[in-house]
Design an enzyme around this catalytic site. Structure first.
Site, PDB file in Angstrom:
ATOM      1  N   GLU B  80       0.852  -1.185   0.000  1.00 16.82           N
ATOM      2  CA  GLU B  80       0.000   0.000   0.000  1.00 16.82           C
ATOM      3  C   GLU B  80       0.895   1.244   0.000  1.00 16.82           C
ATOM      4  O   GLU B  80       1.228   1.792   1.037  1.00 16.82           O
ATOM      5  CB  GLU B  80      -0.942   0.020   1.220  1.00 16.82           C
ATOM      6  CG  GLU B  80      -2.245  -0.731   1.015  1.00 16.82           C
ATOM      7  CD  GLU B  80      -2.147  -2.205   1.395  1.00 16.82           C
ATOM      8  OE1 GLU B  80      -1.049  -2.633   1.819  1.00 16.82           O
ATOM      9  OE2 GLU B  80      -3.153  -2.928   1.269  1.00 16.82           O
ATOM     10  N   SER B  81       1.346   1.634  -1.203  1.00 23.20           N
ATOM     11  CA  SER B  81       2.089   2.877  -1.439  1.00 23.20           C
ATOM     12  C   SER B  81       3.601   2.789  -1.165  1.00 23.20           C
ATOM     13  O   SER B  81       4.208   1.816  -1.611  1.00 23.20           O
ATOM     14  CB  SER B  81       1.425   4.077  -0.751  1.00 23.20           C
ATOM     15  OG  SER B  81       0.064   4.149  -1.135  1.00 23.20           O
ATOM     16  N   CYS B  95      -1.935   3.868   1.710  1.00 18.69           N
ATOM     17  CA  CYS B  95      -3.350   4.010   1.344  1.00 18.69           C
ATOM     18  C   CYS B  95      -4.172   2.890   1.980  1.00 18.69           C
ATOM     19  O   CYS B  95      -3.725   2.215   2.908  1.00 18.69           O
ATOM     20  CB  CYS B  95      -3.498   4.002  -0.170  1.00 18.69           C
ATOM     21  SG  CYS B  95      -2.827   2.507  -0.938  1.00 18.69           S
ATOM     22  N   SER B 276       1.893   1.510  -8.697  1.00 23.07           N
ATOM     23  CA  SER B 276       2.718   2.325  -7.810  1.00 23.07           C
ATOM     24  C   SER B 276       4.074   2.548  -8.459  1.00 23.07           C
ATOM     25  O   SER B 276       4.579   1.648  -9.153  1.00 23.07           O
ATOM     26  CB  SER B 276       2.950   1.628  -6.468  1.00 23.07           C
ATOM     27  OG  SER B 276       1.796   1.683  -5.656  1.00 23.07           O
ATOM     28  N   HIS B 297       0.860   6.907  -7.147  1.00 23.94           N
ATOM     29  CA  HIS B 297       0.044   5.741  -6.795  1.00 23.94           C
ATOM     30  C   HIS B 297      -1.327   5.874  -7.432  1.00 23.94           C
ATOM     31  O   HIS B 297      -1.931   6.948  -7.364  1.00 23.94           O
ATOM     32  CB  HIS B 297      -0.062   5.600  -5.275  1.00 23.94           C
ATOM     33  CG  HIS B 297       1.281   5.459  -4.645  1.00 23.94           C
ATOM     34  ND1 HIS B 297       1.984   4.281  -4.661  1.00 23.94           N
ATOM     35  CD2 HIS B 297       2.095   6.370  -4.056  1.00 23.94           C
ATOM     36  CE1 HIS B 297       3.158   4.456  -4.085  1.00 23.94           C
ATOM     37  NE2 HIS B 297       3.260   5.718  -3.709  1.00 23.94           N
TER      38      HIS B 297
END
Lengths: 387, 387
Positions: B80-81, B95, B276, B297
């Site tokens: 996540e990012s 995120c 990403s 992203h």
């Protein structure tokens, strides 16, 4: 300093808070400009008769206690702060646990049925953060609730919080035709359906005149507010019946009458303490049709002292006025907000206040600028040091 | 437009929302600068070994999926990012329903015990308003909760909300030694008592070096973020396995590789969709010791499309970069934020963005400037019209 000791003891001992005397000095401020009515040149909010204002203010939980006027503005001192009524501008500023948003619908109805206005041009609802929000009454129990209430009337109102929201800050809900959108259109709503229908009828015509108007320069307008807390107890003592027998004595002794020259002052000293004043003047320039005013409200108790100063006096240099006000009241902390439209001589207030990093022993902790559709806003917050 | 129809149907039919696929693209961004340690010139966050980062990121509910580096910066792509680790600057952007504030204590412990830092110089926690806040996990269920969490560590953090808080807006919690107060001192807290004690020991010495440092010019620093929603579905389709088989293909096809020249790109295409990338560069000027980066992203699903762009590349004119980014992704709406300190060549970003009232078919709806202790911030929000 006795004052801050009082403050810390009151906040640390929360179990005894319920028993303590408290008054919320922080005001809710609602300013509405109705759009000129092309079909009715004689439209005027001052046509609304006194008994109707009395009834309207009952829904706000306050009442009129004094009145003065000139040919531009009707100025009312209220049991909780002030109301100013001009041809097309209406200002209601109320402290305590009053509920000014509750009078929103009745006001729109009076404006439409009696004064002759069916469109809002600009709306500003603003306030400092409350000292004790838990004591407020719906729909004023928090800014979110206030925003939700206003959003139920308007499709495109915009809500902002200026300053550090976990410290001293200031909330604003604003609506402006200048944004070029549909933001002045009230939502469909049974309660105000009649007004809405009137608006629909005027809408097309209005949009055209609007286009012409937009290319014209608006009348200059500006408002400065200085919201002060943790004030000097010696100054605050002036605003008690112990120290002064009349409002005039308090006005003179404190130096309030010297803050803005040429104001006709209507002042009121509450028993046992507390003070309100309205000042009105015609010396604000020919272009200023809606009347020039100032207003000060004082909650002197050291545990929750609060003073607000507000005026629409035009200035290209508010620094001197800010200095006069804070040297008069000696706050521990204060917030300054300045609204100015592009034709105002205060249009450069943001740059001017940017240079006021320090005023005497007060140091700026926050400064923010916002550009809105019709107005620029400058927000600054100062603390006395050493605190 | 199919995209906005999808959006309106998803928001109006709330009863079926639970069943719908949803991903929160909006990231929580935490950037921490540790103060140079006068007693340890070799202090360096990159001393923290990979297994410890893995463990730390478990508390955030994400993991490392790719890694690249140069001699200034370690750049991690996360599930996540992203995370960027330099000598004394740490950036975590995550995120979904990740919980970056949960790693705050372990991070401070690693910084103290392994990297050699015991004082925070600047901290920024920021994010756009969530699309679906009700899906977030504590302490991220709202900005108030996030502020309360951070306030439990710091005595003088300041929380701000920029933009219209009943529409698109952006929240920031910031802490800066530049404010001249005690704001960098962690509160007494059992969990981080050890760190606190170390701080106390260094405190006096630190305050002295601080005085000298304050009179020196800080290294130039700046960050630009562009947070985009309601993106062109044709562009978003690039970031799916249907249209591209590799991340490199998506990077080239979209034109991401042309946004900032000279970046070494580490990109990742998720299955079935999502993208990403981290870019790092040494061409950011000699003065920029902590390394130059960019990161993008992408959540491409049309019902909740979101793209974030961020970089610390220095520029005296971000207008061209903003144009390149929004012409690449075609958002319906976007937010721009620029932080710049006084030695940055971006120090006049606010005036530059003030002149960007319209960019192609995007019109600015909000602009706000804030001066903080060490940085100036410009916030602007734009909408495509006709929308």
């Amino acid at each position: 300093m006795a004052e801050s000791e009082d403050l810390s003891s009151s906040s640390s001992n929360s179990s005894s808070r319920e028993d303590m005397h408290f008054f919320e000095g922080v005001e809710k401020l609602l300013e509405i400009w109705f759009a000129p009515n092309p079909a009715n040149k004689n439209a005027d909010l001052r046509k609304i008769p006194r008994p109707m204002w009395d009834a309207l203010l009952k829904t706000v939980r306050c009442e009129i206690i004094s009145f003065t006027r000139n040919d531009q503005i009707d100025a009312y001192v209220l049991s909780e702060s002030s109301m100013f009524v001009s041809k097309r501008r209406w200002i209601l500023k109320t402290c305590g646990t009053t509920t000014p948003l509750q009078c929103f619908e009745p006001l729109l109805r009076l404006a439409s049925e009696i004064a002759g206005y069916s469109e809002i041009e600009d709306l500003f609802y603003s306030r400092k953060n409350y000292k004790r929000p838990e004591l407020q009454v719906s729909p004023h129990r928090g800014f979110e609730e206030e925003v939700a209430f206003l959003d139920s009337f308007f499709d495109d109102g915009r809500a902002y919080s200026l300053g550090a929201i976990n410290r001293d800050c200031w909330h604003l809900y604003t609506l402006s035709r200048g944004g070029g959108g549909t933001n002045k259109i009230l939502k469909r709503n049974n309660h105000i359906h009649q007004l809405h229908q009137q608006q629909q009828q005027h809408q097309h015509h209005y949009d055209d005149s609007q286009m012409i108007e937009a290319s014209m320069q608006p009348d200059p307008d500006q408002t400065i507010e200085i919201l002060m807390t943790e004030l000097d107890p010696k100054v605050m003592a002036i605003f008690t019946k112990d120290e002064c027998t009349t409002a005039k004595e308090a006005t003179q002794k404190s130096g309030i009458h010297r803050l803005i020259p040429g104001m006709i002052i209507d002042d009121y000293l509450f028993d046992p303490c507390g003070y309100s004043m309205n000042g009105i003047s015609k010396n604000c320039g020919k272009k200023y049709k809606e009347g020039c005013y100032m207003t000060i409200h004082i909650t002197p108790e050291p545990e929750f002292s609060y003073v607000s100063f507000e005026s629409n006096v035009a200035s290209s240099d508010y620094g001197e006025l800010i200095e006069r006000v804070i040297r008069t009241f000696h706050p521990g902390k204060f917030i300054v907000t300045v609204f100015a439209n592009k034709t105002s001589i205060a249009a450069n207030a943001s740059r001017e206040i940017e240079h006021l990093g320090t005023i005497d022993q007060w140091k700026r902790r926050d400064i923010q600028y916002s550009r809105f559709a019709s107005y620029d806003l400058t927000y600054a917050q100062y603390c006395k040091y050493p605190s």
